[in-house]
Structures are given as structure tokens and as C-alpha cells.
Design an enzyme around this catalytic site. Structure first.
Site, mmCIF file in Angstrom:
data_model
loop_
_atom_site.group_PDB
_atom_site.id
_atom_site.type_symbol
_atom_site.label_atom_id
_atom_site.label_comp_id
_atom_site.label_asym_id
_atom_site.label_seq_id
_atom_site.Cartn_x
_atom_site.Cartn_y
_atom_site.Cartn_z
ATOM 1 N N ALA A 1 0.828 -1.210 0.000
ATOM 2 C CA ALA A 1 0.000 0.000 0.000
ATOM 3 C C ALA A 1 0.867 1.267 0.000
ATOM 4 C CB ALA A 1 -0.924 0.004 1.216
ATOM 5 N N MET B 1 6.379 3.134 -2.709
ATOM 6 C CA MET B 1 7.219 2.237 -3.510
ATOM 7 C C MET B 1 6.488 0.924 -3.790
ATOM 8 S SD MET B 1 10.046 3.548 -4.496
ATOM 9 C CE MET B 1 11.093 2.169 -4.896
ATOM 10 N N GLY C 1 14.143 -3.416 -0.608
ATOM 11 C CA GLY C 1 14.491 -2.029 -0.917
ATOM 12 C C GLY C 1 14.451 -1.139 0.309
ATOM 13 N N ASN D 1 19.786 1.208 -3.194
ATOM 14 C CA ASN D 1 19.348 2.069 -4.297
ATOM 15 C C ASN D 1 19.121 1.224 -5.548
ATOM 16 O OD1 ASN D 1 18.902 4.080 -6.215
ATOM 17 N ND2 ASN D 1 20.168 5.525 -5.061
ATOM 18 N N PHE D 2 17.870 1.196 -6.016
ATOM 19 C CA PHE D 2 17.528 0.392 -7.190
ATOM 20 C C PHE D 2 17.585 1.182 -8.494
ATOM 21 C CE2 PHE D 2 15.727 -2.700 -4.200
ATOM 22 C CZ PHE D 2 16.185 -3.870 -4.779
ATOM 23 N N HIS E 1 17.620 16.191 -2.017
ATOM 24 C CA HIS E 1 16.398 15.403 -1.868
ATOM 25 C C HIS E 1 15.203 16.277 -1.495
ATOM 26 C CE1 HIS E 1 19.155 11.951 -1.747
ATOM 27 N NE2 HIS E 1 18.101 11.221 -2.043
ATOM 28 N N LYS F 1 12.480 13.923 3.573
ATOM 29 C CA LYS F 1 13.501 12.925 3.924
ATOM 30 C C LYS F 1 14.031 13.202 5.334
ATOM 31 C CE LYS F 1 17.744 10.809 2.178
ATOM 32 N NZ LYS F 1 17.260 9.438 2.397
ATOM 33 N N GLY G 1 21.854 7.463 2.253
ATOM 34 C CA GLY G 1 22.661 6.241 2.273
ATOM 35 C C GLY G 1 23.517 6.132 1.015
ATOM 36 N N THR G 2 22.961 6.569 -0.113
ATOM 37 C CA THR G 2 23.712 6.506 -1.377
ATOM 38 C C THR G 2 24.928 7.424 -1.317
ATOM 39 O OG1 THR G 2 21.727 5.942 -2.595
ATOM 40 C CG2 THR G 2 23.515 6.938 -3.865
HETATM 41 P P1 NAD Z 1 5.718 4.325 2.502
HETATM 42 O O1 NAD Z 1 5.572 4.841 3.898
HETATM 43 O O2 NAD Z 1 4.940 4.981 1.415
HETATM 44 O O3 NAD Z 1 5.346 2.763 2.459
HETATM 45 C C1 NAD Z 1 5.684 1.835 3.453
HETATM 46 C C2 NAD Z 1 4.569 0.811 3.501
HETATM 47 O O4 NAD Z 1 4.975 -0.260 4.368
HETATM 48 C C3 NAD Z 1 3.262 1.366 4.085
HETATM 49 O O5 NAD Z 1 2.176 1.039 3.248
HETATM 50 C C4 NAD Z 1 3.144 0.679 5.438
HETATM 51 O O6 NAD Z 1 1.798 0.470 5.844
HETATM 52 C C5 NAD Z 1 3.842 -0.634 5.128
HETATM 53 N N1 NAD Z 1 4.288 -1.366 6.312
HETATM 54 C C6 NAD Z 1 4.769 -0.878 7.479
HETATM 55 N N2 NAD Z 1 5.052 -1.880 8.325
HETATM 56 C C7 NAD Z 1 4.730 -3.027 7.684
HETATM 57 C C8 NAD Z 1 4.782 -4.408 8.024
HETATM 58 N N3 NAD Z 1 5.211 -4.797 9.228
HETATM 59 N N4 NAD Z 1 4.380 -5.324 7.126
HETATM 60 C C9 NAD Z 1 3.923 -4.955 5.924
HETATM 61 N N5 NAD Z 1 3.835 -3.663 5.532
HETATM 62 C C10 NAD Z 1 4.241 -2.713 6.406
HETATM 63 O O7 NAD Z 1 7.278 4.371 2.191
HETATM 64 P P2 NAD Z 1 7.992 4.311 0.771
HETATM 65 O O8 NAD Z 1 8.273 5.700 0.296
HETATM 66 O O9 NAD Z 1 7.260 3.369 -0.120
HETATM 67 O O10 NAD Z 1 9.416 3.710 1.178
HETATM 68 C C11 NAD Z 1 9.519 2.392 1.729
HETATM 69 C C12 NAD Z 1 10.963 2.087 2.027
HETATM 70 O O11 NAD Z 1 11.702 2.016 0.802
HETATM 71 C C13 NAD Z 1 11.699 3.144 2.871
HETATM 72 O O12 NAD Z 1 12.598 2.488 3.745
HETATM 73 C C14 NAD Z 1 12.461 3.956 1.835
HETATM 74 O O13 NAD Z 1 13.605 4.593 2.371
HETATM 75 C C15 NAD Z 1 12.848 2.863 0.878
HETATM 76 N N6 NAD Z 1 13.213 3.258 -0.482
HETATM 77 C C16 NAD Z 1 14.195 2.546 -1.077
HETATM 78 C C17 NAD Z 1 14.543 2.783 -2.388
HETATM 79 C C18 NAD Z 1 15.595 1.933 -3.052
HETATM 80 O O14 NAD Z 1 15.954 2.181 -4.207
HETATM 81 N N7 NAD Z 1 16.118 0.917 -2.376
HETATM 82 C C19 NAD Z 1 13.888 3.790 -3.116
HETATM 83 C C20 NAD Z 1 12.877 4.520 -2.477
HETATM 84 C C21 NAD Z 1 12.532 4.237 -1.176
#
Ligand code: NAD
Length: 247
Positions: free
Chosen positions: A12, A15, A76, A105-106, A133, A137, A143-144
Site C-alpha cells: 500500500a 514504492m 528495498g 538504491n535500485f 532530496h 527525507k 545512504g547513497t
Molecule cells: P511508505 O511509507 O509509502 O510505504 C511503506 C509501507 O509499508 C506502508 O504502506 C506501510 O503500511 C507498510 N508497512 C509498514 N510496516 C509493515 C509491516 N510490518 N508489514 C507490511 N507492511 C508494512 O514508504 P515508501 O516511500 O514506499 O518507502 C519504503 C521504504 O523504501 C523506505 O525504507 C524507503 O527509504 C525505501 N526506499 C528505497 C529505495 C531503493 O531504491 N532501495 C527507493 C525509495 C525508497
């Protein structure tokens, strides 16, 4: 072509919902479960691969659950400490057939930016990093940016380069930015931005700037799908998408 059954945890979220769309749009994948906070992970809808974009406190538990069920995981979510990664390695000892990819970072361009910066580092006496950013944030530097600084510092050390030249003696307000392993790193927070980074290199009479811009979270999807396709045949823990890109 075999179809990969994929579950998305954090479905939901910003990402997670974008990943659901990307999986549904991929010919070689089937979205079998959308899981969010409060849902039972169970058998993850019979998934072969789970993708986790949740929150730092939930992600390690989700990964442990997937490993215990023999489900590969692409992660991610940020905030992975060395301790948490070590716990994943320990869990994998019991399930050596399972693959886990943790990628801070993807965005393919961000991974390439880091690699190119690492390549360039030994040729330049001066280097600084500027990450930019959106203002929501909560952590700085990104982290990157911190990873880039560590990669550059290691490349400089290998090349026998000394400290970056800097005569600053008086900086009461921290105008010169953070120092990560000797590399100055600056964080800009600005409405309208998404995720951006510049690495500035300087030598006598020239400079080189390597810049990456993510304008939209769809920029992460090719990397996430590469992770899903790759993780099924890479048992054990892998940290960083660059390890899947044959660079
Ligand atoms: P967001 O707050 O929009 O989404 C997080 C979702 O996780 C929410 O829907 C929440 O209800 C759900 N959630 C929380 N606890 C949970 C659990 N125990 N089980 C299942 N679902 C649960 O956040 P976002 O912007 O989508 O970012 C999510 C993560 O991804 C963050 O840590 C962000 O830093 C990271 N991120 C990583 C990259 C990458 O390239 N690796 C890119 C963007 C964001």
C-alpha cells in the site's frame, strides 16, 4: 519462459504500489500477493520471490519470515545495519537455497554513478559529494551519498592519494559539510526535488561532475525487476544491485 510468482510486502506504500504495477506489467511475472501492515505474511500467496518496501523496523522480521518459508527476497527498505545483515546471514545457514538481495538504491543510474565515481576517484586530487532530496527525507546524508563517499575513499586509499586539499581553519557553522571517511558530503533539502546526487572531482585546470537524477519512483522499477529475476538463481545474501549488473 517460466513465470515468477511475486508477493509485495508494503504494497500500500508509495514504492510498494509502484512495484505492484511494475510486476503486473512484466510478461514474466505474476503478482500473487499484496501484503501491508497488519496482514498475515503466511505463505506469501505461494510466491517464489517477495519484494519488501516497508519500514526499517519491520523489514528484518519480514525477511526472516520469507527465509524460513524458502521464499527469495528482494529488499528495498533502507536502514539495514551490519548487525541486521549478519542476522540474515545466520538465518540463511538453515536455508542455503534461498537468495536475499538488499539494495539501498535500485535506480540503475545511481548504481552507475557510484561505479563511475569510484573509477574516477584515483585521477583527482579534490572530490566532494552533494546530495539533493525532497524535504520529507528524515536522514542526512542519504545512504547513497554515504556509500559513494566510502567507495571513493577506498579508491583514493588504494591509489595512495592523501587527504583532499582544504585550507579551512574556521568553520563554526559547518559550512564545509559532513566528512565521511575524509570526503566532504553536503545535503540539500528542497521542495520540488525527488532524489539527486552530484559527485564533483577537481584537478589543476579541470573538473568532472557526475550527476544522477531520479525524477520519479518509476526510475527504481527496472532495478527492482532485475533483482526479482536475479535473486532466484543467486543463493545467499547479496548487498547492492551492482552485483547483479555484470559491470
Ligand atoms: P511508505 O511509507 O509509502 O510505504 C511503506 C509501507 O509499508 C506502508 O504502506 C506501510 O503500511 C507498510 N508497512 C509498514 N510496516 C509493515 C509491516 N510490518 N508489514 C507490511 N507492511 C508494512 O514508504 P515508501 O516511500 O514506499 O518507502 C519504503 C521504504 O523504501 C523506505 O525504507 C524507503 O527509504 C525505501 N526506499 C528505497 C529505495 C531503493 O531504491 N532501495 C527507493 C525509495 C525508497
Amino acid at each position: 519462459m517460466d513465470t515468477i510468482r511475486v508477493a509485495v510486502i508494503g504494497a500500500a506504500g508509495r514504492m510498494g504500489s509502484t512495484v505492484c504495477d511494475a510486476v503486473e506489467g512484466a510478461d514474466d511475472m505474476e503478482l500473487v500477493a499484496r501484503i501491508d501492515d497488519g496482514d498475515d505474511l503466511g505463505d506469501l500467496g505461494g510466491a517464489q520471490v517477495a519484494v519488501d518496501f516497508t519500514v526499517p523496523d519491520a523489514s528484518p522480521g519480514n525477511v526472516a519470515h520469507c527465509i524460513s518459508r524458502g521464499v527469495h527476497v528482494v529488499v528495498g527498505t533502507t536502514g539495514w545495519t551490519q548487525e541486521r545483515l549478519d542476522a540474515v546471514r545466520r538465518d540463511l545457514l538453515e536455508h542455503p537455497e534461498v537468495g536475499v538481495l538488499v539494495a539501498p538504491n535500485f535506480a540503475l543510474g545511481a548504481v552507475l554513478m557510484m561505479r563511475f565515481a569510484q573509477e574516477a576517484a584515483r585521477f583527482y586530487e579534490s572530490v566532494e559529494i552533494v546530495e539533493l532530496h525532497h524535504p520529507r527525507k528524515v536522514d542526512a546524508p542519504s545512504g547513497t551519498a554515504a556509500n559513494t563517499a566510502r567507495m571513493i575513499a577506498a579508491a583514493r586509499a588504494d591509489a595512495g592519494l592523501g587527504p583532499v586539499p582544504d585550507a579551512t581553519e574556521h568553520d563554526p557553522d559547518g559550512a564545509r559539510g559532513a566528512q565521511i571517511e575524509g570526503i566532504r558530503t553536503h545535503a540539500v533539502r528542497m521542495r520540488g526535488l525527488v532524489a539527486h546526487q552530484e559527485v564533483l572531482f577537481g584537478a589543476e585546470g579541470e573538473s568532472l561532475t557526475i550527476r544522477h537524477d531520479s525524477y520519479d519512483r518509476v526510475s527504481f522499477m527496472p532495478g527492482v525487476l532485475t533483482g526479482v529475476r536475479g535473486v532466484v538463481s543467486r543463493p545467499g545474501l547479496t548487498v547492492g544491485l551492482e552485483n547483479y549488473l555484470d559491470l
